[in-house]
Scaffold this active site. Sequence first.
Site, PDB file in Angstrom:
ATOM      1  CB  SER A  57      -0.888   0.021   1.245  1.00 48.36           C
ATOM      2  OG  SER A  57      -0.070   0.235   2.386  1.00 48.36           O
ATOM      3  CG  ASP A  95      -3.888  -2.320  -1.426  1.00 46.68           C
ATOM      4  OD1 ASP A  95      -4.889  -2.417  -2.153  1.00 46.68           O
ATOM      5  OD2 ASP A  95      -3.940  -2.352  -0.179  1.00 46.68           O
ATOM      6  CG  ASP A 280      -3.105  -3.998   6.092  1.00 48.62           C
ATOM      7  OD1 ASP A 280      -2.318  -4.536   6.897  1.00 48.62           O
ATOM      8  OD2 ASP A 280      -2.882  -2.875   5.599  1.00 48.62           O
TER       9      ASP A 280
HETATM   10  P1  13P Z   1      -8.736  -4.303   6.091  1.00 47.20           P
HETATM   11  O1  13P Z   1      -8.439  -2.982   6.739  1.00 47.20           O
HETATM   12  O2  13P Z   1     -10.150  -4.731   6.347  1.00 47.20           O
HETATM   13  O3  13P Z   1      -7.757  -5.353   6.451  1.00 47.20           O
HETATM   14  O4  13P Z   1      -8.639  -4.085   4.498  1.00 47.20           O
HETATM   15  C1  13P Z   1      -7.399  -4.066   3.836  1.00 47.20           C
HETATM   16  C2  13P Z   1      -7.519  -3.668   2.412  1.00 47.20           C
HETATM   17  O5  13P Z   1      -8.558  -3.617   1.831  1.00 47.20           O
HETATM   18  C3  13P Z   1      -6.267  -3.337   1.688  1.00 47.20           C
HETATM   19  O6  13P Z   1      -6.537  -2.758   0.444  1.00 47.20           O
END
Ligand code: 13P
Length: 334
Positions: A57, A95, A280
């Site tokens: 990310s 991401d 995540d």
């Molecule tokens: P969470 O915060 O629910 O783990 O989602 C992670 C996500 O979508 C990363 O793109």
Amino acid sequence: MKVSFKELGLVNTREMFAKAVKGGYAIPAFNFNNMEQLQAIVQAAVETKSPVILQVSKGARNYANQTLLRYMAQGAVEYAKELGWKKPQIVLHLDHGDSYELCKSCVDFGFSSVMIDASSLPYEENVKLTRKVVNYAHKYDVTVEAELGVLAGVEDEVSSAVSHYTKPEEVIDFVKKTKCDSLAISIGTSHGAYKFTPEQCTRDPKTGKLVPPPLAFDVLKAIEKKLPGFPIVLHGSSSVPQEYVDMCNQFGGNLPNAIGIPEEQLRKAAKSAVCKINIDSDSRLAMTGAIRRHLAENPGHFDPRQYLKPAREEMKKMYEHKIINVLGSNGKAR
Ligand code: 13P
């Protein structure tokens, strides 16, 4: 110097997703930003024989450095081989890419999949930017995830106060015009460990626990009907396990009313055209809970390996549980 993901031993999502849609399971997309998470992900994937997507990310890039993360993913392929996985099926995915330049740099740098998230832009601009990224990425066989609809919640630097479900009437036109390989949709999931306010939930009269509103399966069904067999992605799909929230709170944490998506609902989604599920926050909770517990029980410890080892074991246990009991991708690696 440009490098192809193929030289790094990575794979793109094309074949993986086609099989997952057909087989009624979903591929885990786990975010990583440190070595212990990466080790736990690879160990869990090897032991359960599951294909896996390693996600980077914007927050991870800022924290750990994009170059380092890319080499870590390359190392993950070699590590998986060392653990006995002859042909690792590991994707390195960007991401929430937020610009053409960023997506291009990831393609050039060995990522095998990128997400262009232009979902906050007006529809036609989302189409235009996504198409531009697809045009470039496909030249190098890199697959592209796009997004329609807006998720609520905060994740690293992506945040929105309100969600807008994906409009099923837009999906055919969007996929046709952009030629994206998969589509992230909004059906009520949300980023982070506080997915719903207590006001949005009901209370289970027996346990007194908060019960979140169900996902909009009618919207998912309508999208599947419009795009039969097309790979659908769910972001914001941590279930925020109560045991980890309790572990954090019991040992000095303060996470009141943390709440996620119930695992039964994700299991149901994984059986549909949803073939990639992003997780995540659950990894963050498992790691933090285990570290808090270890340090509270061993106040004399100061070697990070002493508390990171149990944290890594807890994350691995959590990843394996997701793969086997929620996504159903165990045994699906070639
Ligand atoms: P969470 O915060 O629910 O783990 O989602 C992670 C996500 O979508 C990363 O793109």
